[in-house]
Each structure stands twice: as C-alpha cells, then as structure tokens.
Design a protein around this motif. Sequence first.
Motif, PDB file in Angstrom:
ATOM      1  N   GLY A 123       0.793  -1.216   0.000  1.00  0.00           N
ATOM      2  CA  GLY A 123       0.000   0.000   0.000  1.00  0.00           C
ATOM      3  C   GLY A 123       0.827   1.268   0.000  1.00  0.00           C
ATOM      4  N   ARG A 125       1.831   3.514  -2.348  1.00  0.00           N
ATOM      5  CA  ARG A 125       1.304   4.691  -3.027  1.00  0.00           C
ATOM      6  C   ARG A 125      -0.006   5.166  -2.399  1.00  0.00           C
ATOM      7  NH1 ARG A 125       2.555   7.431  -7.319  1.00  0.00           N
ATOM      8  NH2 ARG A 125       4.269   5.989  -7.699  1.00  0.00           N
ATOM      9  N   PHE A 126      -0.840   4.251  -1.956  1.00  0.00           N
ATOM     10  CA  PHE A 126      -2.116   4.634  -1.357  1.00  0.00           C
ATOM     11  C   PHE A 126      -1.886   5.443  -0.080  1.00  0.00           C
ATOM     12  CE2 PHE A 126      -5.308   3.623   1.909  1.00  0.00           C
ATOM     13  CZ  PHE A 126      -6.431   4.202   1.323  1.00  0.00           C
ATOM     14  N   PHE A 127      -1.047   4.945   0.798  1.00  0.00           N
ATOM     15  CA  PHE A 127      -0.790   5.656   2.050  1.00  0.00           C
ATOM     16  C   PHE A 127      -0.084   6.978   1.796  1.00  0.00           C
ATOM     17  CE2 PHE A 127      -1.071   1.247   3.752  1.00  0.00           C
ATOM     18  CZ  PHE A 127      -2.143   1.462   4.614  1.00  0.00           C
ATOM     19  N   MET A 129      -0.379   8.949  -0.912  1.00  0.00           N
ATOM     20  CA  MET A 129      -1.355   9.901  -1.416  1.00  0.00           C
ATOM     21  C   MET A 129      -2.336  10.338  -0.321  1.00  0.00           C
ATOM     22  SD  MET A 129      -0.639  10.543  -4.559  1.00  0.00           S
ATOM     23  CE  MET A 129       1.089  10.424  -4.067  1.00  0.00           C
ATOM     24  N   THR A 130      -2.682   9.409   0.571  1.00  0.00           N
ATOM     25  CA  THR A 130      -3.582   9.761   1.670  1.00  0.00           C
ATOM     26  C   THR A 130      -2.937  10.787   2.593  1.00  0.00           C
ATOM     27  OG1 THR A 130      -4.573   7.549   1.586  1.00  0.00           O
ATOM     28  CG2 THR A 130      -4.945   8.843   3.575  1.00  0.00           C
TER      29      THR A 130
END
Length: 308
Positions: A123, A125-127, A129-130
């Motif tokens: 995760g 990239r997800f974290f 961007m978040t």
Amino acid sequence: MSLNTQLVRSLKAPARPTWEEPPSKVGLTAKSGFLLLCCLGVLGPLWIVIVTSLSPKPVIDRAGGLVVIPQGITFVNYTELLGGGQVSRAIMVSVGVTLFGTLFSMTVSVLAAYGLSRPGSLGHRFFLMTMLATMFFGAGLIPTYLLVQSLGLTDSYLSLVLPSAVSVFNILVLRAFFMGISPELIESARIDGASDLRILLTIIMPLSRAVLAVISLFYAVGYWSSWFNASIYLTDQEMLPLQNVLIQLVQKNTEAPTGLQQAVRTGQLSALGLQMAVMVLALIPVAVASPFVQRHFKKGMLTGAVKG
C-alpha cells in the motif's frame, strides 16, 4: 609585487569569479548596517525582557515599566516562581509533554517514513497519497474536538500529544532522506539475514543523524510552544502547560500566579517582573537546544528536501 605577496593574498582572500567586481566600501557599510539593525531588532526585545525579569521592584517602578539599563540584579522573581505553585507545576507539565510527545512523534514518523521509502512496501502509493491529501484538506476544529471528546481524551495529557502527534511534512523530509541512502547497503544487510527493523536501527538511523536531529527539534519546539490544544481540551487549571500560564499572565493581565498575588499586592514583587521571568523560562529550552542542532540543520533539511 613579489610572488610570495601574491601567494599570501590569494590564501587570505576568498575565491571570487573573474566577472564579479569586488564590493565597494559603501556596499559593505550598507550591508553591515542592515545586519546590525536586524540583530538589534532580534536581541533588543530579548535584552529588555531579561533585564526586566532580573530588576528589583523599585527599579521597575522608577522606569515606569520595562527596564532597558540594568540598575541592580535580583533573582527573587525566579526563586518565587520555581519555589512551587502553578508555574513550577506548569514547567513540569511542559517538560513531560515535550519529552513524551517528541519521542512518540519521532517513533511514528520514522516508521512511517521508512515504510514509504521502500517502493515495494504494501500500500505504498495509497498511504502516501492519503498523507499528502491531509496537508491540503482537514476536518476542522469542531470534528476534531468531537473526536477527542468521544475518545475520552479531554482533561487528559494525551490530548496535548495525539491530535498533533504527526506532521506529514516531517515524514516526507525523512522519507526523502531515507531514499537517498545507498540501496546496496540495505540489500547487503538483507542478504546477511537482517530484518527490516534491524536495518532501520543499525543502518538507516545512524546514517540519518542530521535529519533526525532537525526533525526532533521541530517536534520538541512545537510541543513546548503549543498552547491551543490545552486551551480547548483542558479545563483543570493545574494541568495547564507553561505557555498557557504565560498567556494568563500577559494577555489576560492576571496579576500573578496562584500563591504570589499577596506578594504583589504588598509590594514585595513586581507583576511585570514576574511576567518577564515566565517569558524567559519559556525561552530557555529553545535557546539551549538550538545551538546543538544548528550544525545539523543545513545538511538535514537540504539533503532531505532536494532528494525524492
């Protein structure tokens, strides 16, 4: 001109490009004067605060307020403030919150930055961007207060740490610095059987002392100077940190901390001298810690900001 004289001058004078003209005397004088004014603008108020806090009450009364030229020195304001009561308790609260908060924030930030610096992490990239989204969009004061209240953190020292425990900017700086470390070192450690935690503790962190020192200073100064969380989450006066006591003394024109009003009314102490003494006590930790981190500041911030 002899060769030896030219050699001595070349060693003393800094290298200057051939196209750049040497500064004129007028320019050097103007620069020196401007820097002197800047120093006076910074050190002047600090000098007045320190001198007033060390001045006896008759000297403050004769000056009609702030004292510029010292006419006798006394430490009675500091001894009274540190002898027990609200100010000494507030200092202990601020020190405890600063130490625990800095340790907690650095632990979370280092772990998050190391995880985000590994491209193959789960995760990633997800974290990332978040976290970046939280730098531009926030829930607001009321939802944050309701969340802290629902967790039962009001009138708790955790309310001074958890709502502002992590700075995304600091995590990004740490991440950029970690990404600049040679991947060969990490791969060789993995071949030798080292876990991610051991790699972080024995390789990454020792090589990142400069940026860790700078980020620790950022967190420590933030916790030490913080007053807003205490003003909305704490109702018990005995739990207030030093900055909130300072606000009560200066902004709200409170005569003196609890237990010192009688000394002020009888003329033994000066309310203004006590206020200046509390301000000096609030400035001492930052003034003491900054020189030790200053040598790491340029390397830590620039290296972490340019890369990544």
